[in-house]
Design a protein around this motif. Structure first.
Motif, mmCIF file in Angstrom:
data_model
loop_
_atom_site.group_PDB
_atom_site.id
_atom_site.type_symbol
_atom_site.label_atom_id
_atom_site.label_comp_id
_atom_site.label_asym_id
_atom_site.label_seq_id
_atom_site.Cartn_x
_atom_site.Cartn_y
_atom_site.Cartn_z
ATOM 1 N N SER A 1 -13.091 -67.134 -101.886
ATOM 2 C CA SER A 1 -11.976 -66.567 -102.639
ATOM 3 C C SER A 1 -11.633 -65.192 -102.081
ATOM 4 O O SER A 1 -12.418 -64.585 -101.338
ATOM 5 C CB SER A 1 -12.310 -66.467 -104.133
ATOM 6 N N PHE A 2 -10.457 -64.693 -102.440
ATOM 7 C CA PHE A 2 -10.040 -63.368 -101.991
ATOM 8 C C PHE A 2 -8.956 -62.838 -102.921
ATOM 9 O O PHE A 2 -8.286 -63.600 -103.628
ATOM 10 C CB PHE A 2 -9.541 -63.386 -100.544
ATOM 11 N N ASP A 3 -8.801 -61.522 -102.921
ATOM 12 C CA ASP A 3 -7.744 -60.852 -103.681
ATOM 13 C C ASP A 3 -6.685 -60.335 -102.721
ATOM 14 O O ASP A 3 -6.998 -59.877 -101.607
ATOM 15 C CB ASP A 3 -8.303 -59.666 -104.472
ATOM 16 N N TYR A 4 -5.438 -60.395 -103.131
ATOM 17 C CA TYR A 4 -4.366 -59.733 -102.409
ATOM 18 C C TYR A 4 -3.380 -59.232 -103.447
ATOM 19 O O TYR A 4 -2.819 -60.020 -104.229
ATOM 20 C CB TYR A 4 -3.662 -60.671 -101.428
ATOM 21 N N GLY B 1 -13.700 -61.341 -105.137
ATOM 22 C CA GLY B 1 -14.281 -62.572 -105.653
ATOM 23 C C GLY B 1 -15.775 -62.635 -105.441
ATOM 24 O O GLY B 1 -16.404 -61.737 -104.869
ATOM 25 N N VAL B 2 -16.372 -63.736 -105.881
ATOM 26 C CA VAL B 2 -17.820 -63.931 -105.809
ATOM 27 C C VAL B 2 -18.177 -64.533 -104.454
ATOM 28 O O VAL B 2 -17.498 -65.434 -103.963
ATOM 29 C CB VAL B 2 -18.289 -64.860 -106.947
ATOM 30 N N ALA B 3 -19.239 -64.043 -103.840
ATOM 31 C CA ALA B 3 -19.693 -64.571 -102.555
ATOM 32 C C ALA B 3 -20.033 -66.054 -102.688
ATOM 33 O O ALA B 3 -20.747 -66.460 -103.606
ATOM 34 C CB ALA B 3 -20.911 -63.796 -102.069
ATOM 35 N N SER B 4 -19.509 -66.867 -101.741
ATOM 36 C CA SER B 4 -19.793 -68.303 -101.775
ATOM 37 C C SER B 4 -20.956 -68.678 -100.876
ATOM 38 O O SER B 4 -21.586 -69.719 -101.076
ATOM 39 C CB SER B 4 -18.548 -69.084 -101.342
ATOM 40 N N GLY B 5 -21.218 -67.858 -99.841
ATOM 41 C CA GLY B 5 -22.291 -68.156 -98.902
ATOM 42 C C GLY B 5 -21.969 -69.290 -97.954
ATOM 43 O O GLY B 5 -22.835 -69.735 -97.207
ATOM 44 N N THR B 6 -20.735 -69.774 -97.941
ATOM 45 C CA THR B 6 -20.346 -70.874 -97.066
ATOM 46 C C THR B 6 -18.901 -70.707 -96.621
ATOM 47 O O THR B 6 -18.080 -70.141 -97.353
ATOM 48 C CB THR B 6 -20.510 -72.236 -97.765
ATOM 49 N N GLU B 7 -18.588 -71.192 -95.413
ATOM 50 C CA GLU B 7 -17.224 -71.135 -94.906
ATOM 51 C C GLU B 7 -16.343 -72.248 -95.467
ATOM 52 O O GLU B 7 -15.139 -72.260 -95.255
ATOM 53 C CB GLU B 7 -17.235 -71.224 -93.372
ATOM 54 N N LEU B 8 -16.945 -73.176 -96.204
ATOM 55 C CA LEU B 8 -16.196 -74.315 -96.718
ATOM 56 C C LEU B 8 -15.303 -73.939 -97.898
ATOM 57 O O LEU B 8 -14.248 -74.531 -98.089
ATOM 58 C CB LEU B 8 -17.155 -75.434 -97.117
ATOM 59 N N SER C 1 -11.511 -53.733 -95.241
ATOM 60 C CA SER C 1 -12.149 -54.386 -94.097
ATOM 61 C C SER C 1 -11.236 -55.458 -93.519
ATOM 62 O O SER C 1 -10.272 -55.893 -94.157
ATOM 63 C CB SER C 1 -13.486 -55.013 -94.508
ATOM 64 N N ALA C 2 -11.554 -55.884 -92.305
ATOM 65 C CA ALA C 2 -10.812 -56.959 -91.640
ATOM 66 C C ALA C 2 -11.676 -57.494 -90.513
ATOM 67 O O ALA C 2 -12.571 -56.802 -90.006
ATOM 68 C CB ALA C 2 -9.480 -56.458 -91.093
ATOM 69 N N THR C 3 -11.416 -58.724 -90.124
ATOM 70 C CA THR C 3 -12.059 -59.318 -88.952
ATOM 71 C C THR C 3 -10.979 -59.647 -87.931
ATOM 72 O O THR C 3 -9.974 -60.259 -88.264
ATOM 73 C CB THR C 3 -12.831 -60.597 -89.317
ATOM 74 N N ILE C 4 -11.198 -59.213 -86.679
ATOM 75 C CA ILE C 4 -10.310 -59.547 -85.578
ATOM 76 C C ILE C 4 -11.032 -60.572 -84.706
ATOM 77 O O ILE C 4 -12.175 -60.365 -84.313
ATOM 78 C CB ILE C 4 -9.946 -58.317 -84.728
ATOM 79 N N SER C 5 -10.356 -61.680 -84.411
ATOM 80 C CA SER C 5 -10.954 -62.742 -83.608
ATOM 81 C C SER C 5 -10.076 -63.044 -82.403
ATOM 82 O O SER C 5 -8.874 -62.844 -82.426
ATOM 83 C CB SER C 5 -11.132 -64.013 -84.450
ATOM 84 N N TRP C 6 -10.697 -63.547 -81.345
ATOM 85 C CA TRP C 6 -9.985 -64.023 -80.165
ATOM 86 C C TRP C 6 -10.927 -64.922 -79.371
ATOM 87 O O TRP C 6 -12.109 -65.039 -79.694
ATOM 88 C CB TRP C 6 -9.474 -62.864 -79.314
ATOM 89 N N ARG C 7 -10.428 -65.590 -78.347
ATOM 90 C CA ARG C 7 -11.272 -66.467 -77.533
ATOM 91 C C ARG C 7 -10.973 -66.233 -76.061
ATOM 92 O O ARG C 7 -9.817 -66.114 -75.660
ATOM 93 C CB ARG C 7 -11.039 -67.937 -77.889
ATOM 94 N N THR C 8 -12.058 -66.178 -75.255
ATOM 95 C CA THR C 8 -11.931 -65.965 -73.818
ATOM 96 C C THR C 8 -12.401 -67.184 -73.046
ATOM 97 O O THR C 8 -13.126 -68.034 -73.564
ATOM 98 C CB THR C 8 -12.742 -64.733 -73.381
ATOM 99 N N GLN D 1 -16.434 -60.287 -99.382
ATOM 100 C CA GLN D 1 -15.941 -58.983 -98.917
ATOM 101 C C GLN D 1 -14.440 -58.804 -99.096
ATOM 102 O O GLN D 1 -13.923 -57.693 -98.960
ATOM 103 C CB GLN D 1 -16.329 -58.756 -97.449
ATOM 104 N N SER D 2 -13.720 -59.890 -99.408
ATOM 105 C CA SER D 2 -12.276 -59.774 -99.636
ATOM 106 C C SER D 2 -11.914 -59.904 -101.106
ATOM 107 O O SER D 2 -10.746 -60.088 -101.451
ATOM 108 C CB SER D 2 -11.533 -60.850 -98.819
#
Length: 733
Positions: A260-263, A250-257, A59-66, A247-248
């Motif tokens: 974790s992730f694996d690579y 590790g354990v879900a943190s439920g917060t953006e603060l 999975s991946a998220t693509i972001s941009w701003r208009t 989703q990347s």
């Protein structure tokens, strides 16, 4: 606050000198100007080029701003022109985050971003990403660590950020696989525009293809619009979408603060030392305990903003410095991480580079009395068994730091403070007792993971490698060189015995197409060389040029107003330099030009930078330039139905005292800008006759940070006055 203090505050927060603002346009992705300026005025435009977030193998998220709200669509597929899949979001927004799922690990995807009716960018060879390798894969990868980098918006410091960026790219021979940011992403405060200019603009060509992983710093909150950690709203939270659901990896943190992730074969943990509670019973540390227990990766790397150990521009031993944030992370978070087998701890905040020995357990009761908890000297912590290897960690020196395979409790970690990536207000008080090396020189840090080893290098602003060390996990991965073949002709593959570790050393061999792998070309992994020069690597430091690169020409620079701008209608330009500085004056007036909208010019809901460039039109060389800032929270500005007005009655903002914008159809629109008095940005040696020669064509262009520009060209017939002190020109169309 008295009048003098008010003026000084405004000067420091909204005033910009010419020298400070010259590099700003480089930081807003000027290579996208051609794409943006070609759009119809009423159409949404890209304010932030697309960037990659929350990457995993599937999975991946693509972001941009208009510039204006619209729905979101990402089309993606195996090659440009073959974007057969799409993901959409119906909500009308300015900041767009679109998740792509059901992807294949270790696979390249090409993409485009836009709305249901428009493609803003992509479907070309420049817009792609590689999904992460399958978790546990020992394939080599490179991570780039930057901290406190967002200095582009700070007086006199911006060019350092670009130099540091380019030197790191040259050292890596291309872009890293992932970017780790240790906080303070945007100075002076984390406003919408500061993030846009100082992070997403500067690193746009990296982030569109490679994932960035942030952690919040104290400057990433803002005094203008507010980043609220409780509701997770504001510029920081709007800009970033970390993997809160696990989703990347590790354990879900439920917060953006924190998350974790694996690579590859590494597990990364991002903690929050600024907003979140970091006491022993806090929700963050309870989550950390669960995440550490769940990972099976052989490498463990943690990063956050406030360092457990530093004697740079901050002192981790003083409670008053950070109100206990350093101590809480050291006493509470670090003790958990060391029990979990952490290998590297990466931080920022202190504007220096500091690197420790291989250490473990340097926290209370080893520390002094509360509240400062001063660290004992090196002899004391070493005698207590907290320095596990007092060598330099270099295979060519005292030898690499060695640890057992996998994650094992309390085998030591190396701490890196990398708050030097903006080259801004650097300082070093002393060498902290746990540190092997420290310096107050701008730079950034490259981490090369190679199966059972990781090599870490500090790349100075001047390009030198001032420090390097290696950690080896003792695994017999090879018995002979052939066991390490990575099928890449641009590396020499070898097996290091008796440790049994594979090493991959870059070389200058010829690829199958006859080209040589070097700092401009990289091997594509299939025997061929490919060009890998980003536009900002070609940056000439001139805000009045678009900096480009192609495989034939290499680097080249095109005058912005010559590149793609709307033609002005009636236009006036005048500069006057008087003996009495209070009578100095600059005026730029664009009247009865092309159709103009408020959004197209820049409204008061968006912070905007304007660059005014005057150059020899035939030669394309800028002979005069200045830049101006406006935006939310700036005094003296008010909005109307057709535009807005700004009038700085106190004259506190360098280079700008009045601006008026009126939207309308073709022939009805108007932009007027005026600077006067002692704040007019004129050099001491200013001479109109020298700068604006009467026998040349002069191009005058105004460019805003949304990517719009307006221009006209003056010939000798249009010049009304040209003396040493005064220049006036006017065009009627």
């Amino acid at each position: 606050m008295n009048t003098k203090n008010t003026t000084e505050f405004l000067r420091s927060n909204i005033g910009r000198s010419v020298g400070a603002m010259l590099p700003v346009l480089l930081a807003v992705g000027v290579a996208a100007l051609g794409l943006i300026a070609a759009a119809a005025p009423a159409q949404a435009q890209l304010n932030r080029a697309p960037y990659l977030q929350a990457l995993s193998g599937t999975s991946a998220t693509i972001s941009w701003r208009t510039s204006t709200p619209e729905d979101s669509r990402v089309q993606y597929g195996s090659a440009p022109g073959l974007l057969t899949r799409e993901s959409t979001r119906a909500a009308s927004v300015k900041t767009h985050d679109v998740s792509l799922t059901d992807l294949v690990p270790g696979t390249r995807y090409y993409y485009s971003v836009g709305s249901s009716s428009t493609v803003h960018a992509g479907d070309d060879a420049d817009h792609w990403f590689d999904t992460a390798p399958a978790a546990g894969s020992a394939a080599p990868f490179t991570a780039w660590l930057i901290g406190d980098s967002g200095s582009l918006g700070v007086s006199g410091a911006g060019i350092n950020q670009l130099i540091i960026r380019n030197q790191a790219l040259a050292f890596m021979g291309g872009n890293p696989d992932l970017v780790i940011h240790a906080g303070d992403i945007a100075y002076p405060w984390g406003t919408l525009t500061a993030f846009t200019n100082n992070y997403f603009g500067v690193y746009a060509d990296i982030l569109r293809n490679h994932v960035g992983w942030p952690t919040p710093g104290n400057h990433d909150e803002t005094v203008v619009t507010g980043s609220d950690p409780v509701t997770e709203t504001g510029p920081y939270f709007e800009a970033f979408s970390p993997p809160t659901a696990g989703q990347s990896g590790g354990v879900a943190s439920g917060t953006e603060l924190y998350y974790s992730f694996d690579y590859g074969n590494a597990h990364f943990i991002s903690l929050d030392s600024h907003f979140s509670d970091s006491t022993a019973s806090s929700a963050m540390l309870q989550w950390l305990f669960e995440d550490l227990a769940a990972t099976t990766q052989p490498w463990l790397i943690a990063f956050w903003h406030h360092p457990p150990y530093t004697k740079g521009t901050h002192d981790s031993d003083l409670f008053s410095d950070g109100q206990g944030r350093h101590q809480n992370m050291r006493e509470n978070a670090l003790s958990l991480l060391e029990a979990g087998g952490v290998d590297l701890v990466l931080t920022g905040h202190s504007h220096a580079y500091e690197r420790s020995f291989l250490v473990n357990g340097v926290y209370c009761p080893s520390c002094g009395a509360a509240p400062d908890l001063a660290t004992p000297d090196f002899a004391t912590i070493s005698a207590a068994g907290h320095v596990l290897d007092a060598g330099d960690g270099s295979p060519a020196g005292d030898g690499a730091y060695s640890k057992s395979p996998g994650l094992n409790s309390n085998e030591g970690a190396v701490h890196i403070v990398a708050g030097h990536s903006g080259g801004y207000r650097l300082g070093l008080v002393s060498l902290h007792p746990v540190m092997y090396f420290a310096e107050d020189v701008g730079g950034s840090v490259v981490l090369d993971f190679n199966g059972s080893s990781v090599t870490v290098s500090n790349i100075q602003q001047g390009g030198a490698v001032s420090d390097s060390f290696t950690i080896v996990k003792r695994v017999e991965a090879c018995a002979q060189d052939s066991d390490c073949d990575d099928a890449n002709p641009c590396t020499d593959d070898s097996c290091t015995l008796p440790a049994g570790d594979c090493a991959y050393t870059p070389n200058s061999a010829s690829c199958s197409d006859g080209d040589v792998c070097n700092g401009v070309e990289i091997c594509d992994g299939a025997g061929g060389c490919i060009i890998d020069v980003a536009p900002l690597v070609c940056g000439d430091g001139d805000s009045c040029t678009v900096d480009l690169c192609d495989a034939v020409t290499g680097c080249y620079n095109v005058a912005v107003a010559e590149y793609s701008c709307l033609d002005a209608g009636k236009l006036q330009f005048a500069v006057s330099d008087q003996d009495d500085d209070s009578k100095d004056k600059l005026k730029w007036a664009w009247i009865k030009g092309e159709a103009l909208t408020v959004a197209g010019f820049g409204d008061l809901d968006e912070e905007t930078t304007y660059s005014l460039c005057v150059y020899d039109y035939q030669g394309g060389t800028a002979v005069y330039s200045t830049q101006l800032d406006v935006g939310p929270g700036v005094p003296f500005a008010r909005a109307g139905k057709k535009g807005w007005k700004y009038k700085d009655k106190l004259g506190v903002a360098d280079g700008l005292s009045k601006i008026k914008m009126a939207s309308g159809a073709a022939g009805k629109s108007k932009i007027i800008m005026l600077a006067k008095g002692v704040n007019v940005p004129l050099a001491a040696s200013f001479s109109a006759e020298a700068m604006f020669a009467a026998d040349t064509q002069l191009g005058v262009g105004l460019i805003n940070s949304d990517g719009r520009c307006w221009r006209t060209v003056f010939t000798a017939a249009d010049i009304k006055k040209n003396t040493a002190s005064t220049f006036k020109a006017k065009v009627k169309q």
